[in-house]
Motif scaffolding. Structure first.
Motif, PDB file in Angstrom:
ATOM      1  N   ALA A 104     -19.949  46.242 -38.015  1.00 43.48           N
ATOM      2  CA  ALA A 104     -20.397  44.851 -37.962  1.00 43.48           C
ATOM      3  C   ALA A 104     -21.720  44.699 -38.694  1.00 43.48           C
ATOM      4  O   ALA A 104     -21.948  43.736 -39.438  1.00 43.48           O
ATOM      5  N   ASP A 105     -22.599  45.678 -38.496  1.00 44.69           N
ATOM      6  CA  ASP A 105     -23.900  45.635 -39.139  1.00 44.69           C
ATOM      7  C   ASP A 105     -23.740  45.666 -40.661  1.00 44.69           C
ATOM      8  O   ASP A 105     -24.426  44.943 -41.390  1.00 44.69           O
ATOM      9  N   ARG A 106     -22.775  46.475 -41.137  1.00 47.89           N
ATOM     10  CA  ARG A 106     -22.519  46.520 -42.573  1.00 47.89           C
ATOM     11  C   ARG A 106     -21.997  45.183 -43.086  1.00 47.89           C
ATOM     12  O   ARG A 106     -22.395  44.700 -44.133  1.00 47.89           O
ATOM     13  N   THR A 107     -21.090  44.576 -42.309  1.00 48.56           N
ATOM     14  CA  THR A 107     -20.528  43.277 -42.694  1.00 48.56           C
ATOM     15  C   THR A 107     -21.644  42.255 -42.861  1.00 48.56           C
ATOM     16  O   THR A 107     -21.702  41.497 -43.832  1.00 48.56           O
TER      17      THR A 107
ATOM     18  N   LEU B 221     -13.023  53.362 -52.459  1.00 45.49           N
ATOM     19  CA  LEU B 221     -13.414  52.782 -51.174  1.00 45.49           C
ATOM     20  C   LEU B 221     -14.787  53.316 -50.787  1.00 45.49           C
ATOM     21  O   LEU B 221     -15.024  54.521 -50.804  1.00 45.49           O
ATOM     22  N   LEU B 222     -15.672  52.390 -50.497  1.00 44.67           N
ATOM     23  CA  LEU B 222     -17.032  52.789 -50.162  1.00 44.67           C
ATOM     24  C   LEU B 222     -17.119  52.986 -48.657  1.00 44.67           C
ATOM     25  O   LEU B 222     -17.262  52.046 -47.899  1.00 44.67           O
ATOM     26  N   GLN B 223     -16.975  54.223 -48.245  1.00 44.19           N
ATOM     27  CA  GLN B 223     -17.015  54.517 -46.825  1.00 44.19           C
ATOM     28  C   GLN B 223     -18.445  54.794 -46.400  1.00 44.19           C
ATOM     29  O   GLN B 223     -19.291  55.129 -47.210  1.00 44.19           O
ATOM     30  N   PRO B 224     -18.659  54.684 -45.086  1.00 39.28           N
ATOM     31  CA  PRO B 224     -20.025  54.837 -44.576  1.00 39.28           C
ATOM     32  C   PRO B 224     -20.694  56.119 -45.059  1.00 39.28           C
ATOM     33  O   PRO B 224     -21.854  56.099 -45.463  1.00 39.28           O
ATOM     34  N   GLU B 225     -19.954  57.252 -45.046  1.00 41.72           N
ATOM     35  CA  GLU B 225     -20.598  58.527 -45.414  1.00 41.72           C
ATOM     36  C   GLU B 225     -21.137  58.462 -46.842  1.00 41.72           C
ATOM     37  O   GLU B 225     -22.235  58.908 -47.147  1.00 41.72           O
ATOM     38  N   ARG B 226     -20.306  57.892 -47.720  1.00 42.24           N
ATOM     39  CA  ARG B 226     -20.707  57.832 -49.125  1.00 42.24           C
ATOM     40  C   ARG B 226     -21.962  56.967 -49.288  1.00 42.24           C
ATOM     41  O   ARG B 226     -22.890  57.318 -50.014  1.00 42.24           O
ATOM     42  N   MET B 227     -21.974  55.820 -48.580  1.00 48.02           N
ATOM     43  CA  MET B 227     -23.118  54.923 -48.685  1.00 48.02           C
ATOM     44  C   MET B 227     -24.376  55.594 -48.122  1.00 48.02           C
ATOM     45  O   MET B 227     -25.464  55.424 -48.625  1.00 48.02           O
ATOM     46  N   ARG B 228     -24.180  56.343 -47.027  1.00 50.37           N
ATOM     47  CA  ARG B 228     -25.328  57.003 -46.415  1.00 50.37           C
ATOM     48  C   ARG B 228     -25.916  58.050 -47.352  1.00 50.37           C
ATOM     49  O   ARG B 228     -27.135  58.203 -47.447  1.00 50.37           O
ATOM     50  N   ALA B 229     -25.048  58.763 -48.065  1.00 49.55           N
ATOM     51  CA  ALA B 229     -25.534  59.776 -49.000  1.00 49.55           C
ATOM     52  C   ALA B 229     -26.398  59.134 -50.095  1.00 49.55           C
ATOM     53  O   ALA B 229     -27.472  59.627 -50.427  1.00 49.55           O
ATOM     54  N   TYR B 230     -25.905  58.008 -50.633  1.00 46.21           N
ATOM     55  CA  TYR B 230     -26.713  57.272 -51.616  1.00 46.21           C
ATOM     56  C   TYR B 230     -28.072  56.894 -51.025  1.00 46.21           C
ATOM     57  O   TYR B 230     -29.121  57.073 -51.643  1.00 46.21           O
ATOM     58  N   ALA B 231     -28.049  56.336 -49.837  1.00 51.43           N
ATOM     59  CA  ALA B 231     -29.272  55.821 -49.221  1.00 51.43           C
ATOM     60  C   ALA B 231     -30.279  56.945 -49.005  1.00 51.43           C
ATOM     61  O   ALA B 231     -31.476  56.787 -49.272  1.00 51.43           O
ATOM     62  N   GLU B 232     -29.780  58.095 -48.554  1.00 51.23           N
ATOM     63  CA  GLU B 232     -30.696  59.209 -48.311  1.00 51.23           C
ATOM     64  C   GLU B 232     -31.341  59.680 -49.607  1.00 51.23           C
ATOM     65  O   GLU B 232     -32.527  59.984 -49.648  1.00 51.23           O
TER      66      GLU B 232
END
Lengths: 455, 455
Positions: B223-226, A2-13
């Motif tokens: 919502a922004d992610r969606t 599951l791609l949760q916000p924290e994980r995605m944010r870490a990638y983005a940073e």
């Protein structure tokens, strides 16, 4: 996983850091875990400006194209103009042609011509066709990617057509059915297709009542229809009913956001046309007339004050509180104005309920007026050790706060009830009204008790 | 038949007229051609308030319920409270339970309790479960309607499950795959299902990397992610990864509109919490502190003017132009502020580009300042037949317009760069700055040439 916000944010940073350090190859490798939209966000918010084009150049043609497609058109155009010609053509050819058309529209002619000439013939034709529609029309906003099948197909054949269609076309919620002249005659959803026997003729399955937009229709209105009907896409047809494109829910969201921002712009006396990218000479043309009009609106207050010159000459300190009274009136009025414009723009309130708005602002105005008037009266007394002056200043502010709230909170209802949009002059007109009432009450009261003030 | 805007408008007008004439049965017959959202719009905009509940009562339980679901929650709650108890319960039971939960949240306890008690047990449990989530969380906004299948099913069995699911659940773009603990482990699109052989196990088809939101996540961020991912819906999971709901693109659109309105509210010194329906006592609590703060901000200008009391006593007419100078500064500043806040809120501009904003506002400010200053100078001269006074007033206005534009246009960039949102005081702080510069320059210049003015 599951791609949760924290994980995605870490990638983005991590991607943002690598781009900042000009380690483009590594950044590109990490970025493959992110959506094109997210990479676009990094380029907008985090990457140093000079690193954007080098990163895109190393990121592969298709990915770079799809990332550019997620950027605001103006910024994407800047980047396309900066890249070398071959690369720029590749990018334009790799993105949806409706987006390419929008970006080309932002380029100046000298940059656009050679790029267009280098595009593959099919893309060029599509870009040029889309550029012909008027700016805010459904035609200009539509995407040319949809699946249409002839009337005589069976469900099984339609499913085969979907399998064979390029992914960009087939990523759809509906299949449209057209006659020999490409006229739209029916629509079926993927769900209906899936649940029906393969041999059923599609003409027996399709819905024949189809909500559409014409290419020339206003795009924002079409978006509103897409959203209120809960449609995943709205077909766009020519005057002859030929299907030429679709407006997607994403398009609708973008259009409705802009429209909302437009409706809220009445607060700031801003033209809907002006954005950050408007060149200064054009911004001057857009802003100057309204502010010149505002100079004339302000003459009302100037005349009133001039009429009290004799009073002011005797009690010069009266002047010290003039801007306070007009400024507070303006701010309180704009506060109430914002609440009303916002509620109307979000569709939360019935326009017929303006008496309720009047009653609400009256109640607020009486309490806030008394409170702010008392505060100001005490301060004025403390500063000038003159109880009468304090009382006059406080009373004038109290009345002005009440008037400003009621006028500000109800103006948008009246404007909309008579069928207009709250326009650029709403704010300036409001401050003119509050200036006039504030100044008249203040100096009027002062003149009445002049003897007491001079003493 | 293609349903074009004109045709739909004609239907809507006819329905509105019939409701206005209290011919409810005929209105209901015509209204069946319209979407629930469109009927809701008619009830908001066109129908007399007294006719709304009688029309809904004659329109059939399910249709009335789905129309209420399209109205703003506050208005729907008013209507539910007005209807008799049995009807109100029917309506709440007939709409999606996530919407019913939102409407119940707007009712006062005494009205809500008996209605909840009368609801069928399943609806009541669902409403109560949804009410437990925090107001702006993904849990509070999610819809409980989705299709989930166990891991061991084949494609054919999944299609059967879709066929058997109630329509509200099955109207979906994706099917989710869950394990024995209801944990989300995969997702397949309808398109993939349709194009795959019926015997294929769904675990071999499903995508395992799934973007999700947690029930406690901020709903606007979800919502922004969606939207940025272009998803048709985003699954919402508990801390234990159990699938409990979905956030749809429509939810996303509503959430992002509210967020945009919030971001733009910095212009009007308005709290994000206040809408038209905020009761006056609460609106007073929200507005008063900021305006009281504004009184203190304004004291700066008051002090400056007081310092020039001697000058004003000699040339009282100077006071006449004080509000003009401060008011123009405020309006020009707020105009520039609006453009910047809008461009930032719509994501059109890179926050790093604030030097570009400074340069743009400098260019605009020089031209607009000179033009408006000249205009005002001529007017002031014409009104008072005093060239020196005209010159001073014009010069002060010119400088103030320049300063106001640059400060107003760049404040939002600086605020956002340091990680804050443009807040309620942005407008008042801006007008304080412009008041101080305008008044200082105006009265300062006047004092320098006092001898000439008195003469």
């Amino acid at each position: 996983m599951l791609l949760q916000p924290e994980r995605m944010r870490a990638y983005a940073e991590r991607v943002a850091d690598l781009i900042g350090e000009e380690r483009y190859a590594e950044a590109a490798r990490e970025a493959t875990n992110l959506s094109h939209a997210r990479v676009a966000e990094i380029l907008m918010e985090d990457a140093p400006r000079r690193a954007v084009v080098p990163f895109l150049e190393r990121w592969g043609r298709d990915r770079a194209a799809l990332t550019l497609a997620e950027l605001p058109d103006e910024f994407a155009a800047e980047l396309v103009a900066e890249a070398d010609r071959e690369r720029a053509t590749d990018w334009l050819a790799g993105m949806p042609t409706d987006v390419a058309a929008d970006i080309v529209a932002e380029l100046d002619g000298d940059t656009a011509e050679p790029l267009l000439a280098d595009l593959p013939a099919a893309s060029r034709a599509s870009v040029q066709r889309l550029s012909r529609y008027e700016e805010d029309s459904a035609g200009a906003w539509m995407s040319p990617y949809f699946v249409a099948v002839p009337l005589d197909k069976s469900v099984g054949e339609v499913i085969e057509a979907l399998r064979a269609a390029p992914h960009r076309h087939a990523n759809t919620a509906y299949v449209y059915v057209v006659d020999e002249q490409q006229r739209l005659v029916g629509v079926v959803s993927l769900r209906e297709l899936m649940l029906s026997p393969a041999t059923l003729p599609v003409r027996r399955l399709m819905k024949r009542d189809i909500l559409v937009a014409r290419t020339g229709d206003n795009a924002a209105e079409a978006a509103d229809r897409t959203y209120t009907r809960g449609l995943k896409m709205l077909p766009v047809v020519t005057e002859a009913d030929a299907l030429v494109g679709v407006l997607t829910m994403e398009d609708a969201l973008e259009l409705l956001s802009e429209q909302l921002a437009d409706e809220l712009s009445g607060i700031g006396a801003t033209s809907r046309e002006e954005s950050f990218f408007t060149p200064p000479w054009r911004a001057i043309q857009l802003r100057l007339p309204w502010m010149a009009a505002n100079v004339f609106l302000n003459l009302a207050a100037v005349s009133i004050i001039s009429a009290f010159e004799a009073t002011l000459a005797q009690v010069a300190i009266l002047a010290a509180f003039l801007p306070m009274i007009t400024d507070m009136g303006g701010n309180v009025g704009i506060q109430a104005l914002s609440v009303s414009i916002r509620s109307i723009a979000l569709g939360e309130v019935r326009l017929r309920d303006y008496w309720q708005a009047v009653r609400k602002e009256l109640a607020i105005g009486v309490v806030n007026g008394l409170a702010l008037g008392a505060l100001f009266g005490v301060i004025a007394y403390a500063m000038e050790a003159n109880a009468l002056l304090g009382g006059i200043a406080g009373a004038a502010l109290a009345v002005n706060v009440l008037v400003a709230g009621v006028v500000g909170g109800t103006i948008p209802f009246f404007i909309r009830r008579i069928g207009l949009d709250p326009a650029m002059l709403t704010g300036p007109i409001l401050t003119t009204v509050t200036d006039i009432t504030g100044v008249s009450i203040y100096l009027g009261l002062a003149s009445l008790v002049l003897a007491g003030l001079v003493a």
